[in-house]
Design an enzyme around this catalytic site. Structure first.
Site, PDB file in Angstrom:
ATOM      1  N   HIS A 134       0.810  -1.218   0.000  1.00 24.64           N
ATOM      2  CA  HIS A 134       0.000   0.000   0.000  1.00 24.64           C
ATOM      3  C   HIS A 134       0.844   1.268   0.000  1.00 24.64           C
ATOM      4  O   HIS A 134       2.034   1.250   0.310  1.00 24.64           O
ATOM      5  CB  HIS A 134      -0.931   0.019   1.223  1.00 24.64           C
ATOM      6  CG  HIS A 134      -0.195   0.076   2.522  1.00 24.64           C
ATOM      7  ND1 HIS A 134       0.174  -1.058   3.215  1.00 24.64           N
ATOM      8  CD2 HIS A 134       0.260   1.126   3.267  1.00 24.64           C
ATOM      9  CE1 HIS A 134       0.808  -0.716   4.327  1.00 24.64           C
ATOM     10  NE2 HIS A 134       0.877   0.613   4.381  1.00 24.64           N
ATOM     11  N   ASP A 136       1.439   5.019   1.562  1.00 22.58           N
ATOM     12  CA  ASP A 136       1.216   5.924   2.682  1.00 22.58           C
ATOM     13  C   ASP A 136       1.476   7.346   2.179  1.00 22.58           C
ATOM     14  O   ASP A 136       2.639   7.708   1.941  1.00 22.58           O
ATOM     15  CB  ASP A 136       2.174   5.634   3.844  1.00 22.58           C
ATOM     16  CG  ASP A 136       1.816   4.373   4.593  1.00 22.58           C
ATOM     17  OD1 ASP A 136       0.620   4.059   4.663  1.00 22.58           O
ATOM     18  OD2 ASP A 136       2.732   3.717   5.127  1.00 22.58           O
ATOM     19  N   HIS A 140      -1.144  10.706   5.895  1.00 25.20           N
ATOM     20  CA  HIS A 140      -1.356   9.541   6.779  1.00 25.20           C
ATOM     21  C   HIS A 140      -0.874   9.847   8.200  1.00 25.20           C
ATOM     22  O   HIS A 140      -1.485   9.408   9.174  1.00 25.20           O
ATOM     23  CB  HIS A 140      -0.610   8.342   6.195  1.00 25.20           C
ATOM     24  CG  HIS A 140      -0.669   7.099   7.022  1.00 25.20           C
ATOM     25  ND1 HIS A 140      -1.816   6.634   7.617  1.00 25.20           N
ATOM     26  CD2 HIS A 140       0.318   6.200   7.361  1.00 25.20           C
ATOM     27  CE1 HIS A 140      -1.560   5.515   8.272  1.00 25.20           C
ATOM     28  NE2 HIS A 140      -0.277   5.237   8.144  1.00 25.20           N
TER      29      HIS A 140
END
Length: 315
Positions: A134, A136, A140
């Site tokens: 994923h 970030d 975040h």
């Protein structure tokens, strides 16, 4: 009309040059010749463009070259139950539409009464943004900085630098990538290019999808997995001006720090308004220098993170 005028001006200049070259200073005549070239240059470019335009598609040629190369997927498949940061809930998935039942009577209809309808296959996914391999984004961790949708597409196709420390991580699961190790890479491969994506290879992804092996906790519950160091990250982002970085573990910080809720290294990266990729895989199939990386992900408005599809193009 404009081209005819340009040709006439050039003819006049040429005639003037042939008559006056015996009487005018050489520098003056040369100046007239340059004037003719200046007038003709745009016309020549226009003609060449119209003649060669059908074959003049350099990006298409580049695509053909890239298509001939080896591609390495650096992305884990995600599904319920995969390794994740322990504070996140598991993924749930539900089929809400299923294919049409057979109409010719040749097979038993696969009826699913719990679905919303039929005719095609569609699922409902529920998971956190930081799921599987994923992205970030800066937001975040840092309020007010860029969210997923604000990352420029130009930041998604980058030179790939792989710093291979898998042997060190095998000997010491608490290994952290030092500044000296980054400079050793540069001695072997040259200066890390500005705008690069720097990935730390630890081969920790070979433990996937065993969450216990990924965390590698001791008897006291402290996790032991490799991570970055602050001097190395500052050198890469502040001095070498890289665009992004990534790793195979669930955290930027080593496990012993994350076990204490110390995420100072991830905070540093995101505070520079750069993004990172976590839970990479297959870095052992990519050279340390010379490859390209494509980092792609959806565009949720104001998104705090999202599963990414990352792959390398290998020379």
């Amino acid at each position: 009309m404009r081209n005819e005028t340009s040709v006439k001006r050039c003819e006049d200049a040429s005639q003037f040059y042939s008559v006056s070259r015996k009487t005018e200073p050489r520098s003056f005549c040369f100046g007239k010749l340059l004037e003719c070239v200046r007038v003709f240059a745009p016309l020549l470019l226009l003609v060449s463009s119209s003649v060669c335009g059908a074959d003049d598609k350099p990006l298409w040629k580049i695509q053909k070259v890239l298509a001939s190369k080896k591609y390495v997927d650096l992305t884990h498949e995600f599904a319920p139950g995969i390794p994740r940061w322990p504070g996140f809930p598991d993924e749930t998935r539900k089929t809400i539409y299923w294919y049409d039942p057979p109409k010719d009577g040749s097979a038993v209809a696969d009826k699913r009464p719990e679905t919303m309808g039929s005719g095609f296959f569609s699922e409902l996914f529920t998971h956190v943004g930081q799921w599987g391999t994923h992205v970030d984004p800066p937001a975040h961790f840092i309020k007010g900085l860029r969210t997923v949708d604000q990352i420029d597409p130009k930041e998604m196709l980058l030179p790939l630098v792989v710093i291979d420390v898998h042997e060190e991580a095998a000997k010491n699961p608490d290994y952290t990538l030092s500044l000296d190790r980054v400079k050793k890479w540069e001695k072997e491969h040259g200066q890390i290019p500005a705008g690069a994506f720097v990935a730390m290879r630890t081969d920790w992804s070979k433990r996937w999808p065993d969450a216990a092996k990924m965390e590698n906790k001791d008897a006291t519950g402290v996790a032991h997995y490799p991570g970055w160091s602050l001097p190395a990250l500052k050198y890469l982002y502040a001095d070498r001006k890289i665009t992004a970085s990534g790793h195979e573990t669930t955290d930027t910080d080593p496990g012993i720090a994350a076990s204490k809720d110390d995420y100072s290294l991830e905070t540093y990266i995101l505070s520079t308004n750069h993004y990172q990729i976590e839970l990479l895989t297959n870095l052992d199939q990519v050279p340390e220098a010379g490859a390209l990386v494509v980092v792609s992900f959806p565009k949720p408005k104001g998104g705090s993170g999202f599963p990414a599809r990352v792959f390398a193009i290998v020379p």
